[in-house]
Write a protein that holds these residues in place. Structure first.
Motif, mmCIF file in Angstrom:
data_model
loop_
_atom_site.group_PDB
_atom_site.id
_atom_site.type_symbol
_atom_site.label_atom_id
_atom_site.label_comp_id
_atom_site.label_asym_id
_atom_site.label_seq_id
_atom_site.Cartn_x
_atom_site.Cartn_y
_atom_site.Cartn_z
ATOM 1 N N CYS A 170 0.849 -1.186 0.000
ATOM 2 C CA CYS A 170 0.000 0.000 0.000
ATOM 3 C C CYS A 170 0.884 1.237 0.000
ATOM 4 N N GLY A 171 0.525 2.193 -0.849
ATOM 5 C CA GLY A 171 1.260 3.434 -0.901
ATOM 6 C C GLY A 171 0.366 4.625 -0.650
ATOM 7 N N ALA A 172 0.873 5.586 0.074
ATOM 8 C CA ALA A 172 0.143 6.810 0.357
ATOM 9 C C ALA A 172 0.698 7.933 -0.511
ATOM 10 N N SER A 173 -0.203 8.748 -1.052
ATOM 11 C CA SER A 173 0.212 9.866 -1.888
ATOM 12 C C SER A 173 -0.643 11.081 -1.595
ATOM 13 N N GLY A 174 -0.153 12.235 -2.011
ATOM 14 C CA GLY A 174 -0.875 13.471 -1.767
ATOM 15 C C GLY A 174 -0.008 14.450 -1.014
ATOM 16 N N ASN A 175 -0.653 15.433 -0.415
ATOM 17 C CA ASN A 175 0.063 16.480 0.304
ATOM 18 C C ASN A 175 0.411 15.998 1.715
ATOM 19 N N ILE A 176 1.419 15.172 1.790
ATOM 20 C CA ILE A 176 1.798 14.539 3.047
ATOM 21 C C ILE A 176 3.033 15.192 3.622
ATOM 22 N N PHE A 177 2.933 15.628 4.852
ATOM 23 C CA PHE A 177 4.106 16.115 5.568
ATOM 24 C C PHE A 177 4.794 14.959 6.275
ATOM 25 N N SER A 178 3.998 14.154 6.949
ATOM 26 C CA SER A 178 4.546 12.974 7.618
ATOM 27 C C SER A 178 3.432 11.961 7.838
ATOM 28 N N VAL A 179 3.808 10.695 7.880
ATOM 29 C CA VAL A 179 2.883 9.616 8.198
ATOM 30 C C VAL A 179 3.354 8.978 9.496
ATOM 31 N N THR A 180 2.544 9.044 10.512
ATOM 32 C CA THR A 180 2.963 8.541 11.820
ATOM 33 C C THR A 180 2.687 7.055 11.981
ATOM 34 N N VAL A 181 1.537 6.613 11.496
ATOM 35 C CA VAL A 181 1.175 5.202 11.642
ATOM 36 C C VAL A 181 0.631 4.698 10.315
ATOM 37 N N MET A 182 1.081 3.521 9.920
ATOM 38 C CA MET A 182 0.506 2.830 8.764
ATOM 39 C C MET A 182 0.162 1.422 9.205
ATOM 40 N N GLY A 183 -0.905 0.906 8.630
ATOM 41 C CA GLY A 183 -1.275 -0.429 9.067
ATOM 42 C C GLY A 183 -2.300 -1.074 8.178
ATOM 43 N N TRP A 184 -2.707 -2.257 8.606
ATOM 44 C CA TRP A 184 -3.669 -3.066 7.871
ATOM 45 C C TRP A 184 -4.793 -3.504 8.796
ATOM 46 N N TYR A 185 -5.978 -3.457 8.238
ATOM 47 C CA TYR A 185 -7.176 -3.943 8.915
ATOM 48 C C TYR A 185 -7.868 -4.905 7.968
ATOM 49 N N ARG A 186 -8.785 -5.708 8.495
ATOM 50 C CA ARG A 186 -9.525 -6.609 7.626
ATOM 51 C C ARG A 186 -10.961 -6.733 8.097
ATOM 52 N N GLN A 187 -11.809 -7.072 7.153
ATOM 53 C CA GLN A 187 -13.216 -7.261 7.456
ATOM 54 C C GLN A 187 -13.729 -8.468 6.698
ATOM 55 N N ALA A 188 -14.143 -9.455 7.450
ATOM 56 C CA ALA A 188 -14.729 -10.658 6.864
ATOM 57 C C ALA A 188 -16.237 -10.464 6.757
ATOM 58 N N PRO A 189 -16.904 -11.186 5.871
ATOM 59 C CA PRO A 189 -18.358 -11.035 5.721
ATOM 60 C C PRO A 189 -19.082 -11.251 7.047
ATOM 61 N N GLY A 190 -19.950 -10.324 7.389
ATOM 62 C CA GLY A 190 -20.739 -10.438 8.603
ATOM 63 C C GLY A 190 -20.006 -10.093 9.878
ATOM 64 N N LYS A 191 -18.761 -9.630 9.753
ATOM 65 C CA LYS A 191 -17.980 -9.293 10.934
ATOM 66 C C LYS A 191 -17.535 -7.839 10.886
ATOM 67 N N GLN A 192 -17.124 -7.326 12.031
ATOM 68 C CA GLN A 192 -16.618 -5.964 12.101
ATOM 69 C C GLN A 192 -15.182 -5.902 11.599
ATOM 70 N N ARG A 193 -14.807 -4.723 11.151
ATOM 71 C CA ARG A 193 -13.429 -4.510 10.730
ATOM 72 C C ARG A 193 -12.528 -4.624 11.951
ATOM 73 N N GLU A 194 -11.407 -5.307 11.772
ATOM 74 C CA GLU A 194 -10.498 -5.513 12.891
ATOM 75 C C GLU A 194 -9.063 -5.188 12.488
#
Length: 120
Positions: free
Chosen positions: A21-45
């Motif tokens: 995953c890449g971030a673009s745009g008017n970015i000064f700094s990125v403090t945290v990057m990460g991954w989440y997932r959501q399975a059918p019928g479940k909350q994003r975790e």
């Protein structure tokens, strides 16, 4: 700020995938990057996050199997997923939190999601 994720797909149990995953745009700094997932019928975790200082946090269910890494200079984050299980099947989202330029406002952005399907 926009995030673009790639790397999902279909894999058999025990296999591996790598998400990026890449971030673009008017970015000064990125403090945290990460991954989440959501399975059918479940909350994003939370799957894994990594700060620009190198601190990590993993979901208990993926510890020892998934590894998160990032390139701070390029504002990219990757997730190496090994020993995949059918229960890892989900839509995976990347997320970035940081500060924009030139206004120095905080942002929190999500990618579009990439599907990971693990067959038994």
């Amino acid at each position: 700020v926009q995030l673009q994720a790639s790397g999902g797909g279909l894999v058999q149990a025990g296999g591996s995938l790598r998400l990026s995953c890449g971030a673009s745009g008017n970015i000064f700094s990125v403090t945290v990057m990460g991954w989440y997932r959501q399975a059918p019928g479940k909350q994003r975790e939370l799957v894994a996050i990594l700060t620009n200082g190198g601190s990590t946090n993993y979901a208990d269910s993926v510890k020892g199997r998934f590894t998160i890494s990032r390139d701070n200079a390029k504002n990219t984050v990757s997730l190496q997923m090994n020993s995949l299980k059918p229960e890892d099947t989900a839509l995976y989202y990347c997320k970035a939190d940081g500060v924009t330029r030139p206004t120095l406002q905080t942002f929190s952005a999500w990618g579009q999601g990439t599907q990971v399907t693990v067959s038994s």
